[in-house]
Design a protein around this motif. Structure first.
Motif, mmCIF file in Angstrom:
data_model
loop_
_atom_site.group_PDB
_atom_site.id
_atom_site.type_symbol
_atom_site.label_atom_id
_atom_site.label_comp_id
_atom_site.label_asym_id
_atom_site.label_seq_id
_atom_site.Cartn_x
_atom_site.Cartn_y
_atom_site.Cartn_z
ATOM 1 N N PRO A 1 48.297 48.249 19.789
ATOM 2 C CA PRO A 1 47.064 47.538 19.908
ATOM 3 C C PRO A 1 47.340 46.038 19.908
ATOM 4 O O PRO A 1 47.867 45.351 18.970
ATOM 5 C CB PRO A 1 46.108 47.761 19.141
ATOM 6 N N GLY A 2 46.947 45.349 20.988
ATOM 7 C CA GLY A 2 46.805 43.633 20.838
ATOM 8 C C GLY A 2 46.513 43.102 22.270
ATOM 9 O O GLY A 2 46.455 43.857 23.078
ATOM 10 N N LEU A 3 46.141 41.989 21.985
ATOM 11 C CA LEU A 3 45.467 41.183 23.239
ATOM 12 C C LEU A 3 46.422 40.080 23.839
ATOM 13 O O LEU A 3 46.469 38.892 23.129
ATOM 14 C CB LEU A 3 44.131 40.622 22.766
ATOM 15 N N PRO A 4 47.414 40.197 24.529
ATOM 16 C CA PRO A 4 48.015 39.419 25.089
ATOM 17 C C PRO A 4 47.201 38.169 25.904
ATOM 18 O O PRO A 4 46.332 38.415 26.278
ATOM 19 C CB PRO A 4 49.029 39.972 26.172
ATOM 20 N N GLU A 5 47.629 37.083 25.894
ATOM 21 C CA GLU A 5 47.018 35.810 26.073
ATOM 22 C C GLU A 5 46.574 35.954 27.744
ATOM 23 O O GLU A 5 45.461 35.379 28.352
ATOM 24 C CB GLU A 5 47.953 34.646 26.037
ATOM 25 N N VAL A 6 47.493 36.755 28.448
ATOM 26 C CA VAL A 6 47.364 36.843 29.992
ATOM 27 C C VAL A 6 46.442 38.114 30.257
ATOM 28 O O VAL A 6 46.353 38.685 31.529
ATOM 29 C CB VAL A 6 48.570 36.814 30.670
ATOM 30 N N ALA A 7 45.983 38.811 29.382
ATOM 31 C CA ALA A 7 45.237 39.931 29.518
ATOM 32 C C ALA A 7 44.041 39.924 30.564
ATOM 33 O O ALA A 7 43.999 40.509 31.328
ATOM 34 C CB ALA A 7 44.576 40.317 28.181
ATOM 35 N N TRP A 8 43.453 38.738 30.673
ATOM 36 C CA TRP A 8 42.024 38.705 31.493
ATOM 37 C C TRP A 8 42.861 38.529 33.001
ATOM 38 O O TRP A 8 42.101 38.859 34.066
ATOM 39 C CB TRP A 8 41.108 37.719 31.474
ATOM 40 N N VAL A 9 43.991 37.511 32.987
ATOM 41 C CA VAL A 9 44.473 37.421 34.286
ATOM 42 C C VAL A 9 44.974 38.680 35.035
ATOM 43 O O VAL A 9 44.980 39.245 36.075
ATOM 44 C CB VAL A 9 45.688 36.360 34.155
ATOM 45 N N PHE A 10 45.612 39.724 34.146
ATOM 46 C CA PHE A 10 46.170 41.187 34.532
ATOM 47 C C PHE A 10 45.123 41.803 34.908
ATOM 48 O O PHE A 10 45.235 42.472 35.986
ATOM 49 C CB PHE A 10 46.865 41.667 32.943
ATOM 50 N N ALA A 11 44.026 41.869 34.233
ATOM 51 C CA ALA A 11 42.624 42.659 34.502
ATOM 52 C C ALA A 11 42.205 42.364 35.959
ATOM 53 O O ALA A 11 42.021 43.421 36.585
ATOM 54 C CB ALA A 11 41.630 42.423 33.405
ATOM 55 N N VAL A 12 42.094 40.960 36.131
ATOM 56 C CA VAL A 12 41.565 40.732 37.549
ATOM 57 C C VAL A 12 42.648 41.186 38.737
ATOM 58 O O VAL A 12 42.301 41.739 39.631
ATOM 59 C CB VAL A 12 41.234 39.165 37.694
ATOM 60 N N ALA A 13 43.695 40.699 38.423
ATOM 61 C CA ALA A 13 44.796 40.812 39.529
ATOM 62 C C ALA A 13 45.136 42.128 39.557
ATOM 63 O O ALA A 13 45.222 42.615 40.564
ATOM 64 C CB ALA A 13 46.029 40.190 38.974
ATOM 65 N N ASN A 14 45.247 43.166 38.604
ATOM 66 C CA ASN A 14 45.653 44.542 38.716
ATOM 67 C C ASN A 14 44.452 45.301 39.611
ATOM 68 O O ASN A 14 44.674 46.119 40.333
ATOM 69 C CB ASN A 14 45.676 45.163 37.335
ATOM 70 N N LEU A 15 43.019 44.873 39.344
ATOM 71 C CA LEU A 15 42.194 45.649 39.973
ATOM 72 C C LEU A 15 42.313 45.089 41.432
ATOM 73 O O LEU A 15 42.192 46.155 42.479
ATOM 74 C CB LEU A 15 40.798 45.141 39.378
ATOM 75 N N LEU A 16 42.244 44.025 41.949
ATOM 76 C CA LEU A 16 42.176 43.308 43.206
ATOM 77 C C LEU A 16 43.531 43.438 44.023
ATOM 78 O O LEU A 16 43.371 43.777 44.958
ATOM 79 C CB LEU A 16 41.909 41.900 43.200
ATOM 80 N N ASN A 17 44.493 43.401 43.083
ATOM 81 C CA ASN A 17 45.910 43.376 43.999
ATOM 82 C C ASN A 17 46.678 44.739 43.907
ATOM 83 O O ASN A 17 47.714 44.959 44.785
ATOM 84 C CB ASN A 17 46.614 42.209 43.530
ATOM 85 N N THR A 18 46.321 45.571 43.075
ATOM 86 C CA THR A 18 47.155 46.759 42.698
ATOM 87 C C THR A 18 46.176 47.815 42.778
ATOM 88 O O THR A 18 46.547 48.866 43.731
ATOM 89 C CB THR A 18 47.730 46.671 41.474
ATOM 90 N N CYS A 19 45.076 48.301 41.981
ATOM 91 C CA CYS A 19 44.445 49.586 41.960
ATOM 92 C C CYS A 19 43.903 49.871 43.334
ATOM 93 O O CYS A 19 43.862 50.948 43.782
ATOM 94 C CB CYS A 19 43.396 49.469 40.878
ATOM 95 N N ILE A 20 43.108 48.713 43.856
ATOM 96 C CA ILE A 20 42.436 49.180 45.062
ATOM 97 C C ILE A 20 43.447 49.617 46.063
ATOM 98 O O ILE A 20 43.113 50.354 46.861
ATOM 99 C CB ILE A 20 41.416 47.792 45.587
ATOM 100 N N ALA A 21 44.507 48.760 46.402
ATOM 101 C CA ALA A 21 45.292 48.926 47.468
ATOM 102 C C ALA A 21 45.945 50.301 47.405
ATOM 103 O O ALA A 21 46.018 50.962 48.383
ATOM 104 C CB ALA A 21 46.337 47.943 47.443
ATOM 105 N N GLU A 22 46.427 50.505 46.119
ATOM 106 C CA GLU A 22 47.300 51.792 45.783
ATOM 107 C C GLU A 22 46.510 52.919 46.107
ATOM 108 O O GLU A 22 46.734 54.072 46.534
ATOM 109 C CB GLU A 22 47.887 51.553 44.603
#
Length: 279
Positions: A171-192
């Motif tokens: 468990p851990g919270l990387p500094e880029v977690a919030w960027v990952f969360a937004v980018a992963n939803l918009l640019n990866t999960c919806i498209a895939e």
């Protein structure tokens, strides 16, 4: 530029959801032009993307004779594959982190805000509803049961990844977690999910039956992750089965998107990411 990149992706998704073709198509053209003007995208990429928008609009508005329909589909598939694989000339994703170790004992990883794959999501939203039913649900699952299925599936999936030695509990919270969360939803999960479940699984189910369509589309989803190695293909196939089952039981792509996103976030926040260094 980070905020602009996120706004670009969000705008294309929202425009893709518009029922009015004037907003959906005209808005996409405007977003691409602005992306070129502010330097978010190169002009060669913008020019090709405008052609992709025009092709999608043409396919949706004018079916045409069978030979023309199949020719346009072939061109669309090739162009979409190039977008998904980040292979279009002039594409330059916005670098968030480059070859950085996010968690101890994990492989280094690069994180980009790409502006190509979201165009495939925009295009497919012209044919597929994200929130409404796009297939008749099998099994009559209640929406209230989906979170429980998601939790059970994520536990099983990550348990398989741990058993195969790909990741460990961390468990851990990387500094880029919030960027990952937004980018992963918009640019990866919806498209895939639009691509693999909404288009591919639905098409295969109509021709080979529900179970065969589920199995084949999940297998192809696993193969799409071949760069991670054979074991990663196995767990990606298992993940595809989870997303496919959610889609099959609810008939709604939005649930598959949310489960996909939840699994990816669980991976980042609770386990080694992307994989153990020795995997």
């Amino acid at each position: 530029m980070l905020a602009l990149s996120m706004l670009y992706s969000l705008s294309l998704i929202v425009l893709g959801l518009c029922a009015d073709a004037r907003w959906r198509i005209g808005g996409a053209v405007a977003v691409l032009m602005v992306a070129g003007l502010v330097g978010l995208a190169t002009w060669p990429f913008v020019a090709m993307a405008l052609g992709y928008v025009a092709l999608s609009a043409w396919m949706q508005a004018r079916p045409g004779p069978p030979w023309l329909a199949w020719a346009r589909i072939a061109v669309w598939v090739v162009a979409s594959a190039g977008l998904v694989l980040h292979a279009w000339p002039g594409h330059e994703g916005l670098v968030v982190v480059e070859q950085q170790v996010l968690k101890a004992d994990s492989l280094s990883v690069s994180l980009y805000l790409n502006h190509d794959k979201v165009l495939v999501a925009w295009s497919l939203l012209g044919w597929l509803p994200l929130f409404g039913r796009s297939v008749s649900p099998v099994g009559g699952m209640s929406s209230l049961a989906v979170p429980w299925l998601a939790v059970a599936g994520i536990v099983a999936f990550m348990g398989l990844a741990v058993a195969l030695g790909l990741v460990a509990w961390q468990p851990g919270l990387p500094e880029v977690a919030w960027v990952f969360a937004v980018a992963n939803l918009l640019n990866t999960c919806i498209a895939e999910e639009l691509l693999f479940r909404g288009m591919l699984q639905r098409w295969l189910m109509g021709r080979a039956g529900a179970l065969a369509g589920l199995a084949l589309s999940s297998g192809l989803f696993g193969v799409a992750h071949l760069t991670g190695g054979g074991a990663f293909v196995l767990v990606a196939t298992a993940a595809g089965l989870l997303y496919g089952l959610v889609y099959l039981w609810t008939g709604r792509l939005v649930w598959a998107v949310l489960v996909h996103w939840g699994l990816n976030l669980s991976h980042l926040l609770l386990f080694s990411y992307p994989m153990l260094a020795g995997a």
